[in-house]
Design a protein around this motif. Structure first.
Motif, PDB file in Angstrom:
ATOM      1  N   LYS A   7       0.833  -1.205   0.000  1.00  0.00           N
ATOM      2  CA  LYS A   7       0.000   0.000   0.000  1.00  0.00           C
ATOM      3  C   LYS A   7       0.868   1.254   0.000  1.00  0.00           C
ATOM      4  N   GLY A   8       1.888   1.250   0.838  1.00  0.00           N
ATOM      5  CA  GLY A   8       2.789   2.400   0.922  1.00  0.00           C
ATOM      6  C   GLY A   8       3.575   2.611  -0.367  1.00  0.00           C
ATOM      7  N   LEU A   9       3.945   1.507  -0.985  1.00  0.00           N
ATOM      8  CA  LEU A   9       4.719   1.589  -2.233  1.00  0.00           C
ATOM      9  C   LEU A   9       3.889   2.229  -3.341  1.00  0.00           C
ATOM     10  N   LYS A  10       2.620   1.887  -3.392  1.00  0.00           N
ATOM     11  CA  LYS A  10       1.735   2.494  -4.391  1.00  0.00           C
ATOM     12  C   LYS A  10       1.650   4.004  -4.204  1.00  0.00           C
ATOM     13  N   GLU A  11       1.640   4.413  -2.939  1.00  0.00           N
ATOM     14  CA  GLU A  11       1.582   5.846  -2.635  1.00  0.00           C
ATOM     15  C   GLU A  11       2.873   6.532  -3.071  1.00  0.00           C
ATOM     16  N   ALA A  12       3.996   5.868  -2.828  1.00  0.00           N
ATOM     17  CA  ALA A  12       5.294   6.425  -3.231  1.00  0.00           C
ATOM     18  C   ALA A  12       5.383   6.558  -4.752  1.00  0.00           C
ATOM     19  N   LEU A  13       4.889   5.554  -5.449  1.00  0.00           N
ATOM     20  CA  LEU A  13       4.918   5.592  -6.920  1.00  0.00           C
ATOM     21  C   LEU A  13       4.055   6.726  -7.453  1.00  0.00           C
ATOM     22  N   HIS A  14       2.945   7.005  -6.760  1.00  0.00           N
ATOM     23  CA  HIS A  14       2.083   8.132  -7.168  1.00  0.00           C
ATOM     24  C   HIS A  14       2.874   9.440  -7.118  1.00  0.00           C
ATOM     25  N   PHE A  15       3.667   9.628  -6.054  1.00  0.00           N
ATOM     26  CA  PHE A  15       4.450  10.864  -5.924  1.00  0.00           C
ATOM     27  C   PHE A  15       5.558  10.929  -6.986  1.00  0.00           C
ATOM     28  N   LEU A  16       6.088   9.791  -7.383  1.00  0.00           N
ATOM     29  CA  LEU A  16       7.071   9.789  -8.473  1.00  0.00           C
ATOM     30  C   LEU A  16       6.404  10.224  -9.784  1.00  0.00           C
ATOM     31  N   GLU A  17       5.180   9.778 -10.001  1.00  0.00           N
ATOM     32  CA  GLU A  17       4.451  10.131 -11.223  1.00  0.00           C
ATOM     33  C   GLU A  17       4.183  11.626 -11.326  1.00  0.00           C
ATOM     34  N   ILE A  18       3.998  12.281 -10.171  1.00  0.00           N
ATOM     35  CA  ILE A  18       3.715  13.721 -10.197  1.00  0.00           C
ATOM     36  C   ILE A  18       4.986  14.531  -9.908  1.00  0.00           C
ATOM     37  N   ALA A  19       6.126  13.885 -10.099  1.00  0.00           N
ATOM     38  CA  ALA A  19       7.431  14.552  -9.986  1.00  0.00           C
ATOM     39  C   ALA A  19       7.710  15.109  -8.590  1.00  0.00           C
ATOM     40  N   THR A  87      17.872  -6.281 -10.827  1.00  0.00           N
ATOM     41  CA  THR A  87      16.413  -6.308 -10.686  1.00  0.00           C
ATOM     42  C   THR A  87      15.774  -5.122 -11.391  1.00  0.00           C
ATOM     43  N   ILE A  88      14.656  -5.367 -12.059  1.00  0.00           N
ATOM     44  CA  ILE A  88      13.870  -4.289 -12.662  1.00  0.00           C
ATOM     45  C   ILE A  88      12.466  -4.358 -12.082  1.00  0.00           C
ATOM     46  N   TYR A  89      12.049  -3.251 -11.502  1.00  0.00           N
ATOM     47  CA  TYR A  89      10.692  -3.157 -10.952  1.00  0.00           C
ATOM     48  C   TYR A  89       9.919  -2.224 -11.877  1.00  0.00           C
ATOM     49  N   GLU A  90       9.163  -2.808 -12.790  1.00  0.00           N
ATOM     50  CA  GLU A  90       8.508  -2.052 -13.859  1.00  0.00           C
ATOM     51  C   GLU A  90       7.586  -0.933 -13.368  1.00  0.00           C
ATOM     52  N   PRO A  91       6.774  -1.145 -12.302  1.00  0.00           N
ATOM     53  CA  PRO A  91       5.914  -0.052 -11.846  1.00  0.00           C
ATOM     54  C   PRO A  91       6.695   1.212 -11.475  1.00  0.00           C
ATOM     55  N   ALA A  92       7.854   1.042 -10.848  1.00  0.00           N
ATOM     56  CA  ALA A  92       8.673   2.209 -10.480  1.00  0.00           C
ATOM     57  C   ALA A  92       9.259   2.863 -11.728  1.00  0.00           C
ATOM     58  N   LEU A  93       9.704   2.048 -12.661  1.00  0.00           N
ATOM     59  CA  LEU A  93      10.259   2.567 -13.907  1.00  0.00           C
ATOM     60  C   LEU A  93       9.201   3.355 -14.668  1.00  0.00           C
ATOM     61  N   TYR A  94       7.986   2.824 -14.704  1.00  0.00           N
ATOM     62  CA  TYR A  94       6.874   3.510 -15.368  1.00  0.00           C
ATOM     63  C   TYR A  94       6.579   4.843 -14.689  1.00  0.00           C
ATOM     64  N   SER A  95       6.568   4.842 -13.361  1.00  0.00           N
ATOM     65  CA  SER A  95       6.233   6.050 -12.604  1.00  0.00           C
ATOM     66  C   SER A  95       7.266   7.155 -12.830  1.00  0.00           C
ATOM     67  N   VAL A  96       8.547   6.779 -12.832  1.00  0.00           N
ATOM     68  CA  VAL A  96       9.594   7.773 -13.064  1.00  0.00           C
ATOM     69  C   VAL A  96       9.502   8.310 -14.493  1.00  0.00           C
ATOM     70  N   ARG A  97       9.268   7.414 -15.434  1.00  0.00           N
ATOM     71  CA  ARG A  97       9.142   7.860 -16.832  1.00  0.00           C
ATOM     72  C   ARG A  97       7.985   8.847 -16.979  1.00  0.00           C
ATOM     73  N   LYS A  98       6.876   8.536 -16.351  1.00  0.00           N
ATOM     74  CA  LYS A  98       5.729   9.438 -16.426  1.00  0.00           C
ATOM     75  C   LYS A  98       6.056  10.779 -15.784  1.00  0.00           C
ATOM     76  N   GLY A  99       6.725  10.741 -14.639  1.00  0.00           N
ATOM     77  CA  GLY A  99       7.097  11.978 -13.958  1.00  0.00           C
ATOM     78  C   GLY A  99       8.063  12.818 -14.767  1.00  0.00           C
ATOM     79  N   TYR A 100       9.101  12.183 -15.299  1.00  0.00           N
ATOM     80  CA  TYR A 100      10.120  12.888 -16.091  1.00  0.00           C
ATOM     81  C   TYR A 100       9.503  13.563 -17.309  1.00  0.00           C
TER      82      TYR A 100
END
Length: 310
Positions: A7-19, A87-100
């Motif tokens: 649950k916490g990780l999903k929240e962190a990924l959201h913040f990566l998506e919004i830079a 290791t590649i964690y695709e959700p994090a990679l996606y979130s950073v790409r979206k944010g960038y």
């Protein structure tokens, strides 16, 4: 992974998506208290660390265009940074790409009304790349087409437009424009931002042939022809034919100089020979002219000659 961590990780990924990597890393830091050995958390933390470093650099830049260019440059560094891990964690990679690319897009679109045509074309090209990376191919196509209209015959713009067309399932036009772009100026094309399977396959094939270094981009159109990928052709104008022959003449004279840079010269000359042969074939010229160029290819690189006539 524990439910609390997930649950916490999903929240962190959201913040990566919004830079907002600072907030994302604060959340990840707290999650480490419960699950220190979690690979997904470690990967996300590395993403946050890199994003934070980018954010620091951005704060020191005032010009929006420079900010956007920094983001695109850092994205390439980011991919290199992550490639060192196993290791590649695709959700994090996606979130950073979206944010960038969302952040970069805002900087580009805010400058699209620039009075200088060259600057305006750069903004549309940059926005097109961002839209493409975000999966919005229609807007990417619109922006890249506008950049091409403002500044025609720009190899980087044409290559990005070709990539977008191929991603939209229009491989025929993609092939035509990729061939055009690499003929105009192969060295100016940034292959790191090209995503279509068409060009990625060709880049892989070129690497498998042992090509590397500064000459790599020059070999891409050569293997594009040899592998049958650059097989959509157009007729040259009389001016283009004249310029092509002049370029070949100049390059052949340069090749006679023992101190010339053959690493760059050979693939560049081969590509121009291919275009000249295509011109002769399309205009139904005497076969002796084609044979003359084939002989020049054979002398320049016999392995390419054998692959070409096969």
């Amino acid at each position: 992974m524990e439910i609390q961590t997930e649950k916490g990780l999903k929240e962190a990924l959201h913040f990566l998506e919004i830079a907002d990597p600072v907030q994302a890393q604060l959340i990840v830091g707290k999650l480490f208290e419960h699950e220190l050995g979690c690979e997904e958390l470690s990967y996300t933390n590395r993403c946050c660390t890199f994003w934070n470093e980018t954010s620091v650099r951005l704060r020191g830049i005032s010009d929006p265009y420079e900010k956007a260019q920094t983001l695109l440059s850092d994205w390439k560094s980011f991919r290199d940074f992550l490639s060192k891990g196993k290791t590649i964690y695709e959700p994090a990679l996606y979130s950073v790409r979206k944010g960038y690319f969302t952040a970069a897009l805002e900087f580009y679109t805010g400058q699209m009304d620039a009075k200088d045509p060259q600057q305006r074309a750069e903004m549309y090209k940059g926005a097109g790349i961002c839209y493409k990376k975000l999966g919005d191919y229609e807007n990417a196509r619109t922006c890249l087409s506008e950049a091409n209209r403002i500044r025609p015959n720009s190899a980087p713009v044409i290559a990005e437009l070709a990539d977008c067309l191929s991603l939209c399932g229009e491989d025929k036009y993609g092939k035509l424009l990729f061939r055009e772009a690499f003929f105009l100026d192969a060295d100016s094309i940034d292959i790191d931002f090209l995503d279509s399977e068409l060009i990625k396959c060709l880049i892989t094939k070129t690497k498998e042939k042992g090509c590397a270094g500064k000459a790599f981009n020059q070999w891409i159109p050569v293997y594009g022809v040899l592998c049958g990928i650059f097989n959509i052709k157009r007729e040259l104008t009389s001016q283009e034919v004249g310029r092509l022959k002049q370029d070949i003449y100049a390059m052949e004279n340069e090749y006679k100089d023992p101190s010339c840079n053959t690493e760059i010269l050979v693939p560049g000359l081969l590509n121009k020979y291919f275009w000249l042969i295509d011109h002769y074939v399309l205009t139904h010229e005497n076969t002796s002219k084609v044979n003359d160029v084939l002989l020049r290819i054979k002398i320049l690189d016999s392995s390419v000659y054998e692959a070409y006539i096969r």
